[in-house]
Design a protein around this motif. Structure first.
Motif, PDB file in Angstrom:
ATOM      1  N   GLY A  96      38.506  49.645  28.577  1.00 21.28           N
ATOM      2  CA  GLY A  96      38.040  50.953  28.130  1.00 21.28           C
ATOM      3  C   GLY A  96      38.947  52.082  28.558  1.00 21.28           C
ATOM      4  N   CYS A  97      39.191  52.187  29.881  1.00 14.07           N
ATOM      5  CA  CYS A  97      39.979  53.315  30.396  1.00 14.07           C
ATOM      6  C   CYS A  97      41.360  52.918  30.899  1.00 14.07           C
ATOM      7  CB  CYS A  97      39.215  54.026  31.513  1.00 14.07           C
ATOM      8  SG  CYS A  97      38.940  52.991  32.984  1.00 14.07           S
ATOM      9  N   GLY A  98      41.620  51.620  31.031  1.00 10.95           N
ATOM     10  CA  GLY A  98      42.935  51.165  31.462  1.00 10.95           C
ATOM     11  C   GLY A  98      43.144  51.136  32.959  1.00 10.95           C
ATOM     12  N   GLU A  99      42.128  51.510  33.741  1.00 10.30           N
ATOM     13  CA  GLU A  99      42.267  51.505  35.198  1.00 10.30           C
ATOM     14  C   GLU A  99      42.233  50.074  35.746  1.00 10.30           C
ATOM     15  OE1 GLU A  99      42.786  53.978  37.398  1.00 10.30           O
ATOM     16  OE2 GLU A  99      42.959  55.444  35.773  1.00 10.30           O
ATOM     17  N   VAL A 100      42.871  49.889  36.914  1.00 13.72           N
ATOM     18  CA  VAL A 100      42.852  48.577  37.553  1.00 13.72           C
ATOM     19  C   VAL A 100      41.462  48.301  38.108  1.00 13.72           C
ATOM     20  CG1 VAL A 100      43.769  47.169  39.447  1.00 13.72           C
ATOM     21  CG2 VAL A 100      45.297  48.647  38.131  1.00 13.72           C
ATOM     22  N   ILE A 101      40.899  47.157  37.725  1.00  7.38           N
ATOM     23  CA  ILE A 101      39.578  46.762  38.218  1.00  7.38           C
ATOM     24  C   ILE A 101      39.735  45.796  39.396  1.00  7.38           C
ATOM     25  CG2 ILE A 101      37.370  45.715  37.611  1.00  7.38           C
ATOM     26  CD1 ILE A 101      38.003  48.362  36.204  1.00  7.38           C
ATOM     27  N   PHE A 102      40.543  44.764  39.180  1.00  5.72           N
ATOM     28  CA  PHE A 102      40.845  43.817  40.259  1.00  5.72           C
ATOM     29  C   PHE A 102      42.358  43.703  40.395  1.00  5.72           C
ATOM     30  CE2 PHE A 102      36.643  42.195  38.864  1.00  5.72           C
ATOM     31  CZ  PHE A 102      35.970  42.337  40.084  1.00  5.72           C
ATOM     32  N   LYS A 103      42.804  43.812  41.618  1.00  8.66           N
ATOM     33  CA  LYS A 103      44.245  43.762  41.895  1.00  8.66           C
ATOM     34  C   LYS A 103      44.599  42.391  42.452  1.00  8.66           C
ATOM     35  CE  LYS A 103      47.886  46.313  44.332  1.00  8.66           C
ATOM     36  NZ  LYS A 103      48.738  46.434  43.142  1.00  8.66           N
ATOM     37  N   ARG A 104      45.694  41.821  41.943  1.00  7.63           N
ATOM     38  CA  ARG A 104      46.160  40.519  42.417  1.00  7.63           C
ATOM     39  C   ARG A 104      47.652  40.574  42.690  1.00  7.63           C
ATOM     40  NH1 ARG A 104      42.948  39.747  38.164  1.00  7.63           N
ATOM     41  NH2 ARG A 104      40.972  38.668  38.458  1.00  7.63           N
ATOM     42  N   ASP A 105      48.107  39.613  43.489  1.00  4.44           N
ATOM     43  CA  ASP A 105      49.526  39.509  43.806  1.00  4.44           C
ATOM     44  C   ASP A 105      49.998  38.089  43.515  1.00  4.44           C
ATOM     45  OD1 ASP A 105      51.976  40.393  44.606  1.00  4.44           O
ATOM     46  OD2 ASP A 105      51.372  40.973  46.625  1.00  4.44           O
ATOM     47  N   PHE A 106      51.290  37.948  43.242  1.00  4.45           N
ATOM     48  CA  PHE A 106      51.900  36.640  43.051  1.00  4.45           C
ATOM     49  C   PHE A 106      51.657  35.777  44.284  1.00  4.45           C
ATOM     50  CE2 PHE A 106      55.696  34.061  43.972  1.00  4.45           C
ATOM     51  CZ  PHE A 106      55.743  33.240  42.850  1.00  4.45           C
ATOM     52  N   TYR A 107      51.330  34.497  44.058  1.00  5.91           N
ATOM     53  CA  TYR A 107      51.026  33.603  45.170  1.00  5.91           C
ATOM     54  C   TYR A 107      51.635  32.236  44.914  1.00  5.91           C
ATOM     55  CZ  TYR A 107      48.308  32.308  49.306  1.00  5.91           C
ATOM     56  OH  TYR A 107      47.915  31.918  50.572  1.00  5.91           O
ATOM     57  N   GLY A 108      52.941  32.219  44.656  1.00  5.18           N
ATOM     58  CA  GLY A 108      53.628  30.977  44.402  1.00  5.18           C
ATOM     59  C   GLY A 108      53.522  30.559  42.950  1.00  5.18           C
ATOM     60  N   PRO A 109      54.232  29.481  42.562  1.00  3.48           N
ATOM     61  CA  PRO A 109      54.191  29.015  41.179  1.00  3.48           C
ATOM     62  C   PRO A 109      52.766  28.790  40.693  1.00  3.48           C
ATOM     63  CG  PRO A 109      55.898  27.857  42.397  1.00  3.48           C
ATOM     64  CD  PRO A 109      55.136  28.666  43.401  1.00  3.48           C
ATOM     65  N   MET A 110      52.458  29.322  39.549  1.00  2.00           N
ATOM     66  CA  MET A 110      51.157  29.195  38.881  1.00  2.00           C
ATOM     67  C   MET A 110      50.021  29.873  39.641  1.00  2.00           C
ATOM     68  SD  MET A 110      52.341  27.420  36.382  1.00  2.00           S
ATOM     69  CE  MET A 110      53.704  26.300  36.063  1.00  2.00           C
ATOM     70  N   GLY A 111      50.325  30.617  40.700  1.00  2.00           N
ATOM     71  CA  GLY A 111      49.258  31.139  41.551  1.00  2.00           C
ATOM     72  C   GLY A 111      49.183  32.655  41.590  1.00  2.00           C
ATOM     73  N   SER A 112      48.013  33.152  41.970  1.00  2.00           N
ATOM     74  CA  SER A 112      47.813  34.572  42.248  1.00  2.00           C
ATOM     75  C   SER A 112      46.756  34.692  43.329  1.00  2.00           C
ATOM     76  CB  SER A 112      47.374  35.332  40.989  1.00  2.00           C
ATOM     77  OG  SER A 112      46.071  34.930  40.595  1.00  2.00           O
ATOM     78  N   LYS A 113      46.727  35.838  43.990  1.00  2.00           N
ATOM     79  CA  LYS A 113      45.766  36.061  45.083  1.00  2.00           C
ATOM     80  C   LYS A 113      45.033  37.367  44.832  1.00  2.00           C
ATOM     81  CE  LYS A 113      44.603  34.133  49.078  1.00  2.00           C
ATOM     82  NZ  LYS A 113      44.082  32.765  49.130  1.00  2.00           N
ATOM     83  N   LEU A 114      43.721  37.298  44.882  1.00  2.00           N
ATOM     84  CA  LEU A 114      42.886  38.473  44.653  1.00  2.00           C
ATOM     85  C   LEU A 114      42.831  39.344  45.906  1.00  2.00           C
ATOM     86  CD1 LEU A 114      40.783  39.879  42.721  1.00  2.00           C
ATOM     87  CD2 LEU A 114      39.050  38.500  43.870  1.00  2.00           C
ATOM     88  N   PHE A 115      43.037  40.656  45.719  1.00  2.00           N
ATOM     89  CA  PHE A 115      42.852  41.602  46.813  1.00  2.00           C
ATOM     90  C   PHE A 115      41.392  42.038  46.834  1.00  2.00           C
ATOM     91  CE2 PHE A 115      47.410  42.188  46.189  1.00  2.00           C
ATOM     92  CZ  PHE A 115      47.867  42.236  47.496  1.00  2.00           C
TER      93      PHE A 115
END
Length: 494
Positions: free
Chosen positions: A183-202
């Protein structure tokens, strides 16, 4: 199920093992989990028959469907015939109330096919999350098919017009692992790279716990709030980190001259049987202990002489650099990145030990950085550090030109950017995971102190490949694999 309940798990997931490969077992486990009040999910290519899908659908709560492409050819290359059953099953799973996510590998030669796939998925529902897995050419794979992070991000923008939730993986430093409100384009959930095929939720106090955007109140199809606790895997834990550990052991053994895979399995069994992965993880982060690993593996398989010869060569090069190190006040500050300039590698990692061994000062060691293999920092933090040199990881890398362009875009105004001292390696595997890091060390010394070091790195690589791999060195034939020195290298048959 008893173990899952005892450990306070909320569910059970089949990830690297597709339910289709162990279907009767999966059904028994899923049924037992459901009766225990646990959620059940899986990753699958979803090539189910209609009767199999009818049997499995009532037992699962969530599924990630790995789609191979949007053409018969894409499925025929994988041993199938057509994409039609997968598309049918995605629609039926979604209609039955199962949480469905779709993932697809992004290559230079299938972008239009993926664009057509996302249009098809959007007709089922634009709310289905779509994961772009940027192609990593491992083993004998074609390196020309790997899209850059920059090109992948541009392609991501095309898909956002069709689907509300698109994610870009295997691209350290990208913002496109985040969940944005449609709707507004704001970040709802932030994640970071966590190795191949992975991400980590903040997890933060601002993370929404309901189903509406905290910025514009748009309702979103969130099935459940984020976990209250952040689980931290141990060293080499998890699917891909574990396989990378095996590959790093394999890399050392291949450099010793091992051509029989049975000897690799022998070392794997010893290290795993002794629960030696945490020690391995520590020891590969230091030059002297890395050389001890080589000697140890040589003893395990009766190749002490080959191990001694490899270590002697590596020690000779390290010593020749150490003997000519400039005084500390003339050592440049070096910032080590993976992928994009704001993705900072952790200070204790091996790459930063190479920086200091080559006559640099590791700026990464001054940053409070966690994650695996690192995490994002702000442009303000990087500008305050003001490093004189940037080195780009040889794994999941970007070109120096792309890094420079991203620095300018992100407002990174440091000496390394002003003087365009941004360096990438001549070949993958030259800074971590493989004994080939000795070639990377010589290259780094040349770049940091061209007035002191004059290694003919191309000639050294040729000698190294000839002596330890029995083959010629060709940068065009080196892929992203830690273990295999070339996409031509093969195990002995028989």
């Amino acid at each position: 199920m008893e173990e899952a309940v005892k450990n306070d798990c909320i569910g059970v997931a089949f990830l690297l093992n597709d339910p289709l490969a162990c279907y009767p077992t999966f059904l028994r486990v899923a049924d037992a989990a459901q009766k225990s009040g646990l959620l059940v999910g899986c990753s699958s290519n979803s090539y189910f028959t209609e009767s199999s899908l009818a049997e499995i659908s009532p037992l699962i709560d969530f599924i990630n469907v790995g789609v191979k492409g949007f053409s018969p050819q894409a499925y025929q290359e994988c041993g199938g015939s057509t994409v039609d059953p997968v598309l049918r099953n995605i629609a039926k799973l979604y209609e039955s109330g199962v949480h469905v996510e779709v993932s697809c590998v992004l290559r230079n030669n299938n972008m239009e096919e993926i664009a057509d796939l996302t249009a098809y998925i959007a007709n089922i529902s634009p709310d289905i999350p779509f994961q772009l897995m940027r192609y990593i050419p491992l083993e004998g794979a074609d390196t020309s098919l790997e899209p850059s992070i920059r090109a992948s991000e541009a392609f991501y923008q095309r898909l956002k017009d069709k689907l509300h939730y698109v994610y870009l993986f295997n691209s350290p430093g990208t913002d496109y692992l985040n969940t944005f409100c449609p709707g507004c384009g704001e970040v709802i959930f932030k994640r970071d790279f966590y190795g191949p095929m992975g991400s980590k939720l903040f997890l933060s106090e601002s993370s929404p716990i309901g189903k509406t955007c905290p910025h514009c109140s748009k309702e979103m199809p969130i099935k459940a709030p984020p976990a209250e606790k952040k689980y931290q895997e141990g060293d080499f834990e998890g699917g891909y980190p574990f396989t990378r550990a095996l590959e790093m052991m394999e890399a050392i053994l291949i450099t010793l001259g091992v051509t029989d895979v049975k000897k690799v399995v022998q070392v794997w069994e010893i290290v795993l049987g002794q629960k030696g992965l945490p020690k391995l993880h520590r020891d590969i982060q230091n030059i002297s202990s890395y050389l001890e690993i080589i000697r140890y593996f040589g003893r395990l398989i009766g190749m002490e002489e080959q191990a001694s010869r490899l270590v002697a060569y590596m020690e000779e090069k390290v010593c020749s650099i150490q003997q000519s190190l400039p005084p500390s006040e003339k050592r440049p500050r070096v910032y080590y990145i993976m992928g994009k300039p704001l993705f900072c590698l952790m200070g204790e990692r091996f790459e930063n030990q190479l920086v200091e061994a080559a006559g640099g000062v590791s700026a990464n060691k001054e940053i409070a950085c966690s994650g695996r293999p690192g995490s994002l920092i702000s442009a303000t933090e990087l500008n305050a550090l003001n490093p004189e040199v940037i080195f780009v990881s040889a794994f999941l890398s970007s070109s120096a030109e792309d890094v420079y362009a991203e620095c300018c875009r992100a407002g990174v105004n440091i000496e390394a950017v002003k003087n365009k001292r941004i360096y990438t390696y001549p070949a993958a595997g030259w800074d971590f995971g493989s004994p080939r890091w000795i070639l990377g060390l010589m290259y780094m010394a040349n770049m940091l102190h061209p007035e002191i070091y004059h290694f003919d790195v191309q000639a050294e690589a040729g000698w190294f490949y000839s002596q330890f791999y029995g083959m010629d060195f060709s940068p065009e034939e080196v892929n992203r694999s830690f273990s295999k020195p070339s996409n031509r290298w093969q195990w002995q048959k028989g």
